[in-house]
Motif scaffolding. Structure first.
Motif, PDB file in Angstrom:
ATOM      1  N   LEU B 202      38.464  29.811  41.630  1.00 46.96           N
ATOM      2  CA  LEU B 202      37.124  30.359  41.885  1.00 46.96           C
ATOM      3  C   LEU B 202      36.054  29.267  41.873  1.00 46.96           C
ATOM      4  O   LEU B 202      34.869  29.564  42.065  1.00 46.96           O
ATOM      5  N   TYR B 258      28.132  45.848  41.514  1.00 42.95           N
ATOM      6  CA  TYR B 258      27.635  44.915  42.525  1.00 42.95           C
ATOM      7  C   TYR B 258      28.759  44.113  43.184  1.00 42.95           C
ATOM      8  O   TYR B 258      28.975  44.197  44.374  1.00 42.95           O
ATOM      9  N   HIS B 259      29.477  43.303  42.406  1.00 46.26           N
ATOM     10  CA  HIS B 259      30.483  42.411  42.999  1.00 46.26           C
ATOM     11  C   HIS B 259      31.517  42.070  41.933  1.00 46.26           C
ATOM     12  O   HIS B 259      31.207  42.031  40.751  1.00 46.26           O
ATOM     13  N   MET B 260      32.739  41.791  42.382  1.00 43.22           N
ATOM     14  CA  MET B 260      33.822  41.545  41.430  1.00 43.22           C
ATOM     15  C   MET B 260      33.640  40.234  40.657  1.00 43.22           C
ATOM     16  O   MET B 260      33.985  40.147  39.477  1.00 43.22           O
ATOM     17  N   THR B 261      33.121  39.195  41.306  1.00 39.82           N
ATOM     18  CA  THR B 261      33.023  37.907  40.606  1.00 39.82           C
ATOM     19  C   THR B 261      31.599  37.362  40.499  1.00 39.82           C
ATOM     20  O   THR B 261      31.389  36.343  39.852  1.00 39.82           O
ATOM     21  N   PHE B 387      33.120  39.549  34.407  1.00 37.50           N
ATOM     22  CA  PHE B 387      33.702  39.766  35.731  1.00 37.50           C
ATOM     23  C   PHE B 387      33.691  41.247  36.079  1.00 37.50           C
ATOM     24  O   PHE B 387      34.086  42.073  35.254  1.00 37.50           O
ATOM     25  N   GLY B 388      33.287  41.559  37.255  1.00 43.27           N
ATOM     26  CA  GLY B 388      33.317  42.961  37.654  1.00 43.27           C
ATOM     27  C   GLY B 388      32.055  43.694  37.269  1.00 43.27           C
ATOM     28  O   GLY B 388      31.902  44.872  37.557  1.00 43.27           O
ATOM     29  N   GLY B 389      31.146  42.991  36.564  1.00 38.49           N
ATOM     30  CA  GLY B 389      29.838  43.581  36.287  1.00 38.49           C
ATOM     31  C   GLY B 389      29.687  44.283  34.959  1.00 38.49           C
ATOM     32  O   GLY B 389      28.791  45.114  34.797  1.00 38.49           O
TER      33      GLY B 389
END
Lengths: 356, 400
Positions: B202, B258-261, B387-389
């Motif tokens: 990542l 929102y977003h996974m990362t 992670f994942g919010g």
């Protein structure tokens, strides 16, 4: 304590996608367990697979197209449960999601690690990594549904499903959520299949289940009001015990505590839903038991949630399907109270009572 | 009236050593526990360092069989023992149920890695099943119950880097609402190559130094360890004359959706978690913020926005530090370990430093503490974002 009701149900199972197909196959006794050659490194074996992958894709979200199957199953079941409960999209800020899981996205975990070991550091895909974490199915579901409330992934064996219901109740009682989605999911994987086969545990299965639960108003409708849909049943009691020193006492204690919280006695229970070979003990000797495991295979926490859903549908539909009866004792005229439990035999026991 | 929840036992194990005295002494002095990775070959990675526990002297186990245990169990049991001994609670636990609430992202991942290596080398049927005995993320909690002969229940939260804070927060809630009088809570994770490779893929890890809130920050550094606290309902603790180290006063959680990362950049969802915790604590003056402060490009400005949005005008003046550059990011253990470090700052009236911080970033306009300072710390906010919010905020205060 608030009265908590189940207002939405969603299922992705080896015996059907959605509550109607699931119930029809429960009534007819259709089995979703069959031989598979899906895993080339394993011999042909019995599994409960999700065969209708088109239906899962139809229910899925474009953002999940590269996600692990477990995330697709989770979102599809959650989507079904929400659509089952609501005619129109609701404000999701105060909707929480509690996810019960046992193994997680093992296929992406395996793919990431295999690439790392075989092809080197640069071959290890960030997509596989981010989707391999245990909370990926819950996070993907919350992202696609826009859920801004608490989102938790609870890890355990089958008990994860019932613990998720307990935590969901606490969030509703404490006022930190207006409604809670409870989701459990598993996917088949060659490594775990091999391990469980060697331990003599088979057939395994995959899929997901989802419940939407809410507080009930004094009029008996969901607190969101103004909605003509009615609930399936109430969650009247919950309990969970771990006692590794005296495993036999754990189940008795969990069932006793669950009934106490529901303000009931064992005589009030009309039906038990549990894993196939489980025995609830002497107080429940005259109560019939049903199980879905022989039709679906065992998907751990997901199966436990299917059992809760089965109990809810039995209460709602007023009928005990013959095909799922595993211990036929007295058959009640009306099913008013159902006890669902899990027991791993090592001291982890959980119970949920459902009431009309 | 809501029940008050106090802390009567602490156990901590990080790259800074074993036990609370060693840990606090090195935190206060601004020492770095980050060094070259030794548990696997990190030469092929962009980052090569981490916060490993290198001088871990395990106390012999009383009831668990030693052979098949993952390192995660060993670290967790060690920290749990320290916390239970400090709380002087063993006799009580014989007759009373306890909630064990833990956060982890990996569980026994090192065992899983070993098993998979054997599968690839020897084939499915020849890999040792005993290697996966302690792989699943709830197995370590089962081991804690067995080692200390507990009964009650356990909850394992796996919400990425917020897991430890979630576990502490939900244990707090379970006592607050009367479900339990006593809970053992915290988080743990180990240094595994799987995770190292994951964060490497990542591009989230720093190849140089971890510099939270610094303009030149370029990523996080991973660590390992465990942090455990014994929480008790106040009257329960007073009745048995327990030594009270501090009070847990508020907890809040939310999700980005929102977003996974990538975190939601405005910080509004994270601010919602902070606001919930602050409101629950009765909106006290916050004297210090132990930030999530990962030193990634996206976390630090998001966290700045969240703090400024949630805590109002004074927010920019509140001393803030991140202790991750010293011990690494402990993932599922981070929230619990950092809550404990927050408690230390109250107990020792000292602000922990943000080591490696040199160049202020205009996007991170907070009062960053570079060196340890004596300060009358009474109330602390500890943030954790995953992670994942997943967002979590814990408020600890001096017991009065």
């Amino acid at each position: 304590m608030n009265r908590i009701i189940i207002t939405g149900i969603g299922l992705i199972t080896p015996i059907g996608v959605g509550k109607e197909q699931f119930w029809q196959n429960v009534i007819s006794g259709a089995s979703g367990v069959g031989k598979t050659n899906r895993f080339p490194s394993l011999p042909e074996l019995l599994c409960g697979e999700i065969s209708d992958t088109d239906a899962v894709e139809d229910l899925s979200d474009r953002r999940l197209r590269r996600s692990a199957n477990i995330s697709k199953y989770a979102f599809a079941a959650a989507n079904l449960a929400i659509n089952d409960a609501w005619d129109k999209p609701a404000d999701n800020i105060n909707t929480a999601l509690i996810f019960g899981i046992t193994h997680g996205a093992l296929n992406y975990t395996q793919a990431f690690h295999s690439a790392l070991l075989r092809e080197g550091v640069d071959a290890a895909s960030p997509l596989f990594f981010s989707d391999s974490v245990l909370n990926a199915p819950a996070s993907n579901t919350s992202i696609c549904l826009g859920l801004g409330g608490s989102v938790h992934t609870l890890v355990d064996g089958s008990a994860a499903a019932l613990k998720a219901i307990m935590l969901a109740r606490r969030l509703l009682d404490g006022g930190s959520a207006d409604r809670v989605l409870i989701v459990c999911a598993e996917e088949l994987n060659e490594l775990s299949l091999s391990c469980y086969l060697q331990k003599g545990i088979s057939p395994l299965s995959e899929g997901s289940g989802a419940l939407l639960i809410e507080r009930e108003t004094t009029e008996g409708s969901p607190t969101r009001g103004n909605d003509n849909k009615i609930s399936y049943c109430r969650i009247s009691g919950t309990a969970s015990i771990f006692n590794p020193s005296y495993p036999a006492a754990a189940l008795t204690d969990a069932l006793t505590q669950c009934l106490e919280k529901a303000d009931m006695d064992a005589e009030n229970i009309d039906l038990i839903v549990a894993g196939r070979d489980m025995q609830a003990g002497p107080p429940f000797k005259g109560v019939s038991t049903v199980s879905i495991t022989h039709l679906t295979g065992d998907a751990f926490a997901a199966t436990a949630l299917w059992h809760v859903i089965l109990g809810s549908l039995i209460i709602k539909n007023g009928k005990i399907p013959e095909a799922v009866i595993t211990n036929k004792a007295s058959m009640p005229d009306q099913v008013r109270n159902v006890l669902v439990y899990t027991n791993d035999g090592q001291g982890i026991a959980s119970a949920v009572s459902l009431s009309i | 009236m809501r029940r008050r929840v106090v802390i009567t036992g602490i156990g901590i194990l990080t790259a800074h050593g074993t036990g609370k005295d060693a840990t606090w002494s090195r935190i206060k002095s601004g020492a770095s526990g980050i060094s070259d990775i030794t548990s696997f070959d990190s030469s092929k990675y962009r980052a090569k360092q981490g916060g490993e526990i290198k001088d871990f002297e395990e106390i012999p186990l009383a009831n668990l069989k030693d052979k098949r245990l993952d390192r995660a169990t060993r670290l967790l049991v060690h920290a749990a023992r320290e916390a239970l001994e400090e709380a002087d609670i063993f006799h009580f636990l014989k007759n009373h149920p306890v909630l064990l609430s833990l956060g982890t992202t990996l569980g026994g991942m090192i065992s899983g890695e070993l098993f998979h290596k054997e599968v690839l080398a020897l084939g499915l049927n020849r890999a040792r099943l005993s290697l996966v005995h302690d792989y699943l993320a709830h197995c370590q909690a089962i081991n804690v119950f067995k080692e200390f002969k507990l009964r009650g229940d356990f909850l394992i939260f796996s919400n990425a880097c917020a897991s430890g804070a979630n576990a502490v927060g939900q244990a707090f809630n379970s006592i607050r609402c009367g479900e339990y009088d006593l809970a053992v809570c915290g988080g743990y994770d180990t240094m595994s190559e799987f995770t190292f490779a994951g964060f490497n893929s990542l591009m989230a890890m720093s190849p140089s130094l971890c510099r939270p809130f610094d303009k030149n920050r370029d990523g996080l550094v991973l660590g390992e360890g465990a942090g455990i606290m014994v929480l008790e309902e106040l009257e329960h603790a007073l009745k048995r004359n327990a030594k009270i180290s501090g009070e847990l006063a508020g907890y809040g959680e939310s999700s980005d959706a929102y977003h996974m990362t990538c975190p939601e950049p405005s910080g509004k969802p994270a601010a919602a978690a902070i606001t919930k915790a602050w409101n629950e604590a009765g909106n006290p003056q916050i004297d210090y913020i132990n930030a999530h402060g990962t030193a990634t490009k996206f976390n630090d400005p998001m966290e700045t926005n969240a703090i400024l949005s949630a805590l109002g005008e004074r927010a920019g003046e509140i001393p803030v530090s991140s202790t991750k550059p010293m011990i690494g990011h402990l993932l599922g253990g981070a929230g619990a370990v950092e809550a404990i470090i927050s408690l230390f700052s109250i107990m020792h009236k000292t602000l922990p430093p943000t080591i490696n911080y040199e160049t202020p970033d205009p996007e991170c306009g907070l009062n960053i503490i570079k060196e340890a300072e004596s300060y009358n710390v009474k109330t602390v906010l500890s943030n954790s974002f995953g992670f994942g919010g997943s967002n979590a905020a814990v408020i600890l205060k001096e017991y009065e």
